[in-house]
Design a protein around this motif. Structure first.
Motif: not given
Length: 202
Positions: A138-155, A169-171
């Motif tokens: 269920g994660v939603a990234l809008a346009g032109n987002v950068t997510v770095g190595e090893g990052t966890h974006v939470g539900i 990073v932990t989101i």
């Protein structure tokens, strides 16, 4: 085809492969707790050195463990993409990455190696996802987002357009990210706020 990791995450990847008609011969695991996973035999990972593997997916949810194993194992890594995923033909996906049911990836997105795009995640145009990152369900990234190595974006988290999220990073679950996030930060809430930093031991 083989998997490394017999957890619930491994079960989902195995189901994806089976749903696309791919044959999985064995699941390797450091500490097998059961004889099989969805009727595929589980064997100790210690036997990996004695067999020839055509292709392997690291079916492990922990980003740091995936990175360590990817560096250690001298094998060809495969991808798993659920048939219900909607992927633009104008994207790049690195080896070892898994794309689960209902994922949508739009044009000019670049997905790194050994990433997890979990159920229903949305990656909009021109996003860049670093190696070993995990976008939870269920994660939603809008346009032109950068997510770095090893990052966890939470539900269920949302990231507005143009944001840069650093490495490892932990989101937290349900966070709303409206400004850039530095490396190693742990961010929760709406709007997202840094509450601490992860150890820099990746």
């Amino acid at each position: 085809m083989s998997l490394f990791g017999a957890s619930g995450h491994g079960k989902v990847i195995l189901d994806i492969l089976q749903s696309t008609g791919q044959s999985v011969d064995v699941v390797y695991d450091d500490y097998p707790k059961q004889p099989s996973l969805l009727e595929v035999p589980i064997v100790p990972a210690s036997t990996l050195d004695s067999v020839k593997i055509d292709s392997l997916i690291l079916s492990i949810g922990n980003n740091k463990v995936r990175k360590r194993l990817a560096k250690k194992l001298n094998v060809t890594f495969a991808n798993a993409i659920h048939p219900s995923a909607i992927l633009s033909k104008h994207i790049a996906i690195g080896e070892g990455t898994v794309v689960m049911a209902g994922v949508k990836v739009n044009p000019d997105a670049v997905i790194g190696k050994h990433c997890i795009l979990n159920t229903g995640a949305i990656v909009e145009h021109d996003c860049k996802i670093g190696d070993f990152a995990h976008l939870s369900p269920g994660v939603a990234l809008a346009g032109n987002v950068t997510v770095g190595e090893g990052t966890h974006v939470g539900i269920g988290s949302c990231v507005i357009q143009g944001i840069t999220i650093g490495k490892w990073v932990t989101i937290g679950a349900g966070a709303v990210i409206i400004k850039d996030v530095p490396d190693y930060a742990v961010v929760v809430g709406n709007p997202g706020k840094i509450i601490k930093y992860n150890l820099q031991d990746e």
